[in-house]
Design an enzyme around this catalytic site. Sequence first.
Site, PDB file in Angstrom:
ATOM      1  CD  GLN A  31      -0.976  -0.909   3.590  1.00 31.42           C
ATOM      2  OE1 GLN A  31      -2.187  -0.789   3.636  1.00 31.42           O
ATOM      3  NE2 GLN A  31      -0.310  -1.649   4.451  1.00 31.42           N
ATOM      4  CG  ASP A  86      -1.117   2.576  14.950  1.00 27.54           C
ATOM      5  OD1 ASP A  86      -1.209   2.253  16.154  1.00 27.54           O
ATOM      6  OD2 ASP A  86      -2.106   2.681  14.210  1.00 27.54           O
ATOM      7  CD  GLU A 106       0.428  -4.372  10.104  1.00 25.41           C
ATOM      8  OE1 GLU A 106       0.356  -4.256   8.867  1.00 25.41           O
ATOM      9  OE2 GLU A 106      -0.469  -3.977  10.894  1.00 25.41           O
ATOM     10  CG  ASP A 138      -3.459 -12.568   5.383  1.00 29.73           C
ATOM     11  OD1 ASP A 138      -4.436 -12.933   6.086  1.00 29.73           O
ATOM     12  OD2 ASP A 138      -3.588 -11.928   4.335  1.00 29.73           O
ATOM     13  CG  ASP A 156      -6.068  -1.507  15.023  1.00 26.85           C
ATOM     14  OD1 ASP A 156      -6.853  -0.787  14.372  1.00 26.85           O
ATOM     15  OD2 ASP A 156      -4.986  -1.096  15.480  1.00 26.85           O
ATOM     16  CB  SER A 157      -9.143  -4.550  10.040  1.00 28.79           C
ATOM     17  OG  SER A 157     -10.450  -4.037  10.223  1.00 28.79           O
ATOM     18  CB  THR A 158      -7.154  -1.010   6.658  1.00 26.15           C
ATOM     19  OG1 THR A 158      -7.204  -2.256   5.950  1.00 26.15           O
ATOM     20  CG2 THR A 158      -5.728  -0.768   7.123  1.00 26.15           C
ATOM     21  CG  ASP A 159     -12.107   1.764   6.152  1.00 26.03           C
ATOM     22  OD1 ASP A 159     -13.168   1.717   6.800  1.00 26.03           O
ATOM     23  OD2 ASP A 159     -11.273   2.683   6.290  1.00 26.03           O
TER      24      ASP A 159
END
Length: 282
Positions: A31, A86, A106, A138, A156-159
């Site tokens: 990303q 983070d 992560e 993963d 705690d994922s991204t969208d």
Amino acid sequence: MNDWIDETLHPDYRQRLRAARMIYDSRTDHQRLQVFENPVFGRVLTLDGVVQVTEGDEYIYHEMLTHTPLLAHGAARRVLIIGGGDGGMAREVLRHGAVEEVVMVEIDASVVEFSKKWLPGISAGAFDDQRLRLEIADGADYVATADARFDVIIIDSTDPIGPGETLFTDSFYGRTRQRLADGGILVTQNGVPFLQPEELRGTMRAFRALFADATAYLATVPTYAGGPMAFGWGTDGQARETPEQVLEGRMGAAGLTGLRYYTPAVHKAAFALPGYVSRLVG
């Protein structure tokens, strides 16, 4: 520099943040990473143009997604974090001295190293804690192959776009359920339900099939624009019914001082859902 950064998450609604200074802009194997300075929110981290965390309001998200399940459980010893590169989630979990092990999975090692360098105040030394075990993998693969059990699991994922998409599937939730110990609690990041209703609706459909107690709770995080943010909640126990005074006692015993958003009263109130969210929960 006074460029304006448009967040491109929603097709029909956008927020803009002023980038007083661009600090970092590069693409990893997974990303695009950007960090810029904003006068209100401090340093802002975006992935593929979507705000992930800011120094100014990160405490709201991290406190509510950690202390709510941990204090409701009351005896968590092993915690699994999926995502959270983070380090903010690990930071808050590790404030609980009774927690013996935190496994953090992560997918992108670059996010971890990047955050250590450019956003060190968010992890605040969490990566150096001997109780933390970092797995670069993963999250979906981890829960499918691991045999460990956890008292609390935090997604705690991204969208649900790009690398985070698999973390919103029924099969992922089913496999994650198998990683919970008896009485364990699973909590998830579920976006802003006013703008992302299908995200919460899909998670709750899966949770209702998996858990005796499946619902959501809310917190208002300014940079996750469009209304309050929803967190999924799934457990087979009665942890959601923990009285406020018991939460206060556990908070004191854990030595949790200086929190800026979470309180036991907010904890209880967060489960009171407005009508439109309650209908999504089902």
